[in-house]
Design a protein around this motif. Structure first.
Motif, mmCIF file in Angstrom:
data_model
loop_
_atom_site.group_PDB
_atom_site.id
_atom_site.type_symbol
_atom_site.label_atom_id
_atom_site.label_comp_id
_atom_site.label_asym_id
_atom_site.label_seq_id
_atom_site.Cartn_x
_atom_site.Cartn_y
_atom_site.Cartn_z
ATOM 1 N N SER A 62 0.830 -1.202 0.000
ATOM 2 C CA SER A 62 0.000 0.000 0.000
ATOM 3 C C SER A 62 0.868 1.257 0.000
ATOM 4 C CB SER A 62 -0.934 0.004 1.218
ATOM 5 O OG SER A 62 -0.204 -0.038 2.425
ATOM 6 N N ARG A 63 0.509 2.193 -0.879
ATOM 7 C CA ARG A 63 1.180 3.490 -1.028
ATOM 8 C C ARG A 63 2.648 3.353 -1.447
ATOM 9 N NH1 ARG A 63 -1.799 3.449 3.283
ATOM 10 N NH2 ARG A 63 -0.037 3.141 4.686
ATOM 11 N N ALA A 283 -3.636 2.350 -2.976
ATOM 12 C CA ALA A 283 -3.042 3.682 -3.157
ATOM 13 C C ALA A 283 -1.599 3.647 -3.656
ATOM 14 C CB ALA A 283 -3.126 4.495 -1.868
ATOM 15 N N ALA A 284 -1.146 2.508 -4.177
ATOM 16 C CA ALA A 284 0.217 2.434 -4.722
ATOM 17 C C ALA A 284 0.260 3.076 -6.108
ATOM 18 C CB ALA A 284 0.680 0.986 -4.792
ATOM 19 N N LYS A 302 -7.358 -1.201 -4.814
ATOM 20 C CA LYS A 302 -8.187 -0.034 -4.518
ATOM 21 C C LYS A 302 -7.348 1.248 -4.457
ATOM 22 C CE LYS A 302 -12.208 1.107 -1.723
ATOM 23 N NZ LYS A 302 -13.093 0.679 -0.617
ATOM 24 N N GLU A 303 -7.835 2.263 -5.170
ATOM 25 C CA GLU A 303 -7.244 3.614 -5.181
ATOM 26 C C GLU A 303 -5.804 3.637 -5.684
ATOM 27 O OE1 GLU A 303 -7.750 5.331 -1.333
ATOM 28 O OE2 GLU A 303 -9.930 5.155 -1.363
ATOM 29 N N THR A 304 -5.399 2.597 -6.422
ATOM 30 C CA THR A 304 -4.060 2.645 -7.013
ATOM 31 C C THR A 304 -4.013 3.711 -8.107
ATOM 32 O OG1 THR A 304 -4.675 0.909 -8.565
ATOM 33 C CG2 THR A 304 -3.533 0.233 -6.570
ATOM 34 N N SER A 328 -11.561 1.822 -8.405
ATOM 35 C CA SER A 328 -12.552 2.724 -7.801
ATOM 36 C C SER A 328 -13.552 2.005 -6.899
ATOM 37 C CB SER A 328 -13.317 3.461 -8.901
ATOM 38 O OG SER A 328 -14.134 2.553 -9.632
ATOM 39 N N GLY A 329 -13.822 0.724 -7.183
ATOM 40 C CA GLY A 329 -14.846 0.001 -6.431
ATOM 41 C C GLY A 329 -16.251 0.424 -6.797
#
Length: 705
Positions: A62-63, A283-284, A302-304, A328-329
Motif C-alpha cells: 500500500s502506497r 493507493a500504490a 483499490k485507489e491505485t 474505484s470500487g
C-alpha cells in the motif's frame, strides 16, 4: 524514506522473522524467486525492483511507489524520440508523393491525387477506428479499397503511387503511434510532447536536407510545403491513435497499447510470474510496472494510481473497464456482461444494478459488496466469498455456485430467478408473495440446502428395475446415503431429475458417477431377478417415490423442484452438475486398460497449433501414463480415468465457459482422489506436479494444494 537497503539484508531480516520493511528504499534490488509472504512494503520505493517469480502472498504494498528509475525514464524517452524522428522521415516521403498534385505534369498530378485520396482515407479511418490488429481490417482495409476503386476506373498507374504513399504513411503513423503510446505510458503528457517533437523534427530535417541539396524554385517550395503539411497531418493522426490506445477502454489499437505498455514497463518494477494472492496495493503508484503472468487472485487494487499504464499480460487487468472497477470500487449500473473477473477483489464494491450476466467471478471476493438489483444470470460464482454482501433484488437465474461459495450473513430480502418475465409475466420472485421478505439467515440457509445436494439427470425416464438396483448399490458403497436422502424426483420432459441430500464433504461427482454407472449396467444387463430381488428387499419403498413421475401425480417436491431446476442454480438443465456425458459414462464401465487406450487416442487427437496447446497435450499424456502405470485399486483407477476423460474432452475447446467449468470440476475431483491415495505412491507426487500446471494452461485459477 529510509536509506537504500540491499536485497540480501532484507532477506536476512525476513528469515529472522522480521516482516516490517515499511518506507524502505529498494530501488533496483532483485528478489527473484524469493518467498516474502506477508511482508510489509507499504510506502516503500520499489522503482525498478525485480520481484519476478517471487512468492508475495498477503504482502502489503500500500502506497508503495513502483515503476521506472529516473535514468531509465530518460533513456526510454530518447528511444521514443528517435523512433518518432524516423516516423517523421517516412511521412515526409509519403507527402512527397502526394505533393505531385502541384507539379506541371498531368501524369504526376494523377499520382499525387491518388496518393492524397488513399492516405486521406487512411487518416480519417485511423481517427475513427484506429489501426487494426488484423491485416485487412480498419484503416488499412478502407484505404486499400480506395486503391482498388481507382484501378477499377482505369487509373491503374495511379494505384501504384497511392499504394506507395499509403505504405509510407501507414509505417510512419504506426511508428508515431507506438512512440507516443510508449512515451505516454512512461511520463504522460511530457513524453507525448517529446515524441511528437521528434516526428516533426524528422520531417523538418528532411525538408532542410532537400533544400540544401538543390536550388528550390517556386514549384519545389510548394512541393516541400505540401509534403511538410502532409507529414504533420499523418504524425498527429498517429499521435492521436497512440494516446487513445493507451488511455481509452476500447479495443481499437489494442496491439499498439500492449506494445506501448511493454516498452513503458521495460526496466520498471517487475512482478513477472509472481504470486500476489491476497496482496495489497492500496493507493500504490503502478505505472510502468509489469504484472505479466502474475497470480493476482484477490489482490487489492483499490485507489491505485496509473494501474492502466501497467503491463498486465492476459490477466483480468487487461480489460480497462475491469481495471477501473478494481481501482474505484464503483460499478454502479455498469455493464460487465461476460467479463473476466476471476479472483477479483471487490470487497465493499458498489455493483448496484450492474450487469454481470455470464461473468466469471470464480474465486473472487465480494465481501460487503452492494449487489442490489444486479444481474447475476449464468454467472460463474464457484469459490466466491459473498460474506455480508447485499443481494436484495438480484437476478440469480442459473448462476453457478457450489459448497465453496460463501453466503455467510448475506443481506437479502428477495431475489428473482428469471432475467426476463415468463409467459405469465412473472420473474419468479422468491419469496413468491410480493409482500413477503426473507428473514435474516433464510437466504443463506436456502442456498446451502441446494449446495448440499447431488442432482442426477436420468435420460428418457426411469427404468424401475435398473433404478432399484443402482440405488441399492449406491447405498452399499456410500453408507451416508439412505432412502431419506431422496429429496425429490421431478419430471423434466422425457427425462427425470433425482435430487439427493448429502453431507458437505461428500464427493458429489463420485456419487453421480457411481449411480449412473450402476444404472447403465442395469439397463444393459436386463432383468437379473436374483440381484433385483435382493435389492428390492432392502429398498422396496422406492417404488412409491417413483410413482410420483406418473402424469396424474407429478408434484414438484421440496424447494428445488418448486423453484425450477434452471432457476435455483445447479438445477439448470445446462449445469455441469446434471449434464451427464454418455461417452464418459460408457468409458467408466469398460475395463481400465481399454479406457486408458481410448484416452490416449483422444489425447493424440488434441490440437497442438501453438506452444500452449502442445504443452497441454504433453501434460495430459504424462498424467494418463502415470494413472495407467500406477498399481492402485481398480475402483480408484476407474475414478481417476473417468475424470481424465472429462478433462481431455473439455480440452478440445478449452475457452468455452462450459469447458472451463467441466475442466475445473475434473481437476478438483482428481486432486481430491489423489489425496486419498497412499502417500507413498508415485501418482500422488505426479498429480501434485501436473494438475496445477494443467489448470494454469487452461486459464483456471484453482487451489489444488
Amino acid at each position: 524514506m529510509a536509506n537504500r537497503t540491499n536485497a540480501k539484508e532484507v532477506l536476512r531480516r525476513y528469515a529472522a522473522g522480521e516482516r516490517d520493511f515499511c518506507r524502505f528504499n529498494l530501488r533496483g534490488q532483485s528478489f527473484k524467486n524469493a518467498d516474502l509472504s506477508g511482508a510489509d512494503f507499504s510506502e516503500a520505493d520499489i522503482r525498478g525492483t525485480n520481484f519476478s517469480e517471487a512468492t508475495l502472498c498477503g504482502a502489503n504494498f500500500s502506497r508503495a511507489k513502483a515503476g521506472l528509475q529516473r535514468r531509465w525514464v530518460v533513456g526510454l524517452l530518447a528511444i521514443a524520440f528517435v523512433l518518432a524522428t524516423m516516423a517523421g522521415i517516412l511521412t515526409f516521403y509519403a507527402g512527397s508523393t502526394v505533393s505531385n498534385i502541384f507539379g506541371t505534369s498531368s501524369f504526376n498530378q494523377i499520382f499525387g491525387w491518388c496518393g492524397l485520396t488513399v492516405t486521406f482515407a487512411f487518416i480519417m479511418c485511423t481517427l475513427r477506428r484506429g489501426i487494426a490488429e488484423e491485416p485487412g481490417d480498419g484503416a488499412v482495409r478502407v484505404a486499400a479499397a480506395v486503391v482498388i476503386a481507382f484501378a477499377g476506373f482505369g487509373i491503374v498507374a495511379g494505384a501504384v503511387p497511392g499504394a506507395v504513399a499509403l505504405a509510407l504513411a501507414v509505417s510512419g503513423a504506426v511508428a508515431v503511434a507506438v512512440a507516443v503510446g510508449g512515451a505516454v505510458a512512461i511520463t504522460g503528457a511530457v513524453g507525448e510532447a517529446v515524441a511528437i517533437t521528434g516526428a516533426a523534427g524528422g520531417a523538418v530535417a528532411i525538408t532542410g536536407a532537400a533544400g540544401g541539396a538543390v536550388t528550390v524554385g517556386v514549384g519545389g517550395a510548394i512541393n516541400i510545403i505540401g509534403a511538410h503539411a502532409f507529414s504533420f497531418a499523418v504524425t498527429f493522426a498517429g499521435a492521436y491513435v497512440g494516446r487513445r490506445a493507451v488511455e481509452s477502454p476500447d479495443d481499437r489499437g489494442r496491439w499498439i497499447r500492449n506494445l506501448a505498455l511493454l516498452i513503458g514497463s521495460t526496466s520498471g518494477t517487475n512482478f513477472l510470474k509472481a504470486d500476489l494472492t491476497n496482496a495489497n496495493f492500496t493507493a500504490a503508484t503502478l505505472g510502468s510496472t509489469s504484472f505479466n503472468a502474475a497470480v493476482i487472485t484477490r489482490t487489492c487494487w483499490k485507489e491505485t494510481r496509473k494501474l492502466h499504464l501497467a503491463s498486465s499480460g492476459l490477466s483480468i487487468l487487461r480489460n480497462i473497464d475491469v481495471s477501473a472497477l478494481l481501482v474505484s470500487g464503483n460499478g454502479y449500473n455498469q455493464d460487465f456482461k461476460y467479463a473476466d473477473l476471476r479472483g477479483a477483489n471487490l470487497v465493499g464494491a458498489n455493483l448496484e444494478g450492474a450487469n454481470l450476466k455470464g461473468a466469471n467471478l470464480a474465486d473472487a471476493t465480494l465481501k460487503a459488496a452492494n449487489l442490489k438489483d444486479a444481474n447475476l444470470t449464468s454467472s460463474q460464482c464457484i469459490g466466491v466469498d459473498f460474506t455480508s454482501a447485499y443481494l436484495t433484488g438480484a437476478c440469480l437465474e442459473a448462476w453457478n455456485i457450489d459448497p465453496t461459495t460463501t453466503l455467510t450473513n448475506v443481506d437479502c430480502q428477495f431475489v428473482f430467478l428469471l432475467e426476463h418475465p415468463n409467459h405469465l409475466g412473472s420473474r419468479e420472485r422468491r419469496p413468491h408473495d410480493p409482500s413477503a421478505t426473507f428473514a435474516p439467515g433464510d437466504f443463506g440457509k436456502l442456498y446451502t440446502e441446494i449446495m448440499d445436494a447431488v442432482q442426477i439427470l436420468i435420460r428418457d425416464g426411469i427404468n424401475p428395475d435398473a433404478f432399484l438396483a443402482a440405488f441399492g448399490k449406491l447405498m452399499a458403497e456410500h453408507p451416508e446415503i439412505t432412502l431419506d436422502s431422496i429429496q425429490s424426483i421431478a419430471k423434466k420432459g422425457t427425462d427425470a431429475l433425482v435430487t439427493l441430500a448429502v453431507t458437505p464433504d461428500t464427493d458429489k461427482a463420485k456419487v453421480e458417477r457411481d449411480f449412473l454407472k450402476a444404472y447403465k449396467v442395469g439397463l444393459e444387463a436386463g432383468k437379473n431377478q436374483a440381484r433385483l430381488e435382493s435389492a428390492r428387499e432392502s429398498i422396496r419403498d422406492i417404488k412409491e417415490i417413483i410413482s410420483i413421475l406418473t402424469p396424474a401425480n407429478n408434484p414438484v417436491v421440496k424447494l428445488i423442484a418448486q423453484a425450477g431446476a434452471k432457476a435455483m442454480n445447479n438445477s439448470s438443465d445446462q449445469s455441469p452438475t446434471i449434464k451427464v456425458s454418455g461417452d464418459a459414462i460408457g468409458n467408466v464401465i469398460g475395463d481400465n486398460a481399454t479406457i486408458s487406450g481410448t484416452i490416449a487416442k483422444s489425447i493424440q487427437q488434441l490440437p497442438a497449433n501453438d506452444d500452449r496447446q502442445a504443452d497441454l497435450k504433453n501434460l495430459l499424456e504424462e498424467l494418463s501414463k502415470a494413472i495407467a502405470s500406477e498399481e492402485i485399486s481398480d475402483t480408484d483407477k476407474a475414478d481417476l480415468l473417468a475424470q481424465l476423460q472429462i478433462l481431455v474432452g473439455a480440452s478440445q475447446e478449452p475457452e468455452t465457459p462450459a469447458a472451463k467449468e467441466q475442466s475445473g470440476r475434473a481437476l478438483r475431483t482428481m486432486s481430491a482422489l489423489a489425496k486419498n491415495l497412499p502417500t507413498a505412491t508415485q501418482l500422488v507426487t505426479e498429480c501434485r506436479r501436473l494438475l496445477p500446471e494443467i489448470a494454469k494452461l487452461l486459464g483456471l485459477s484453482l487451489n489444488l494444494g
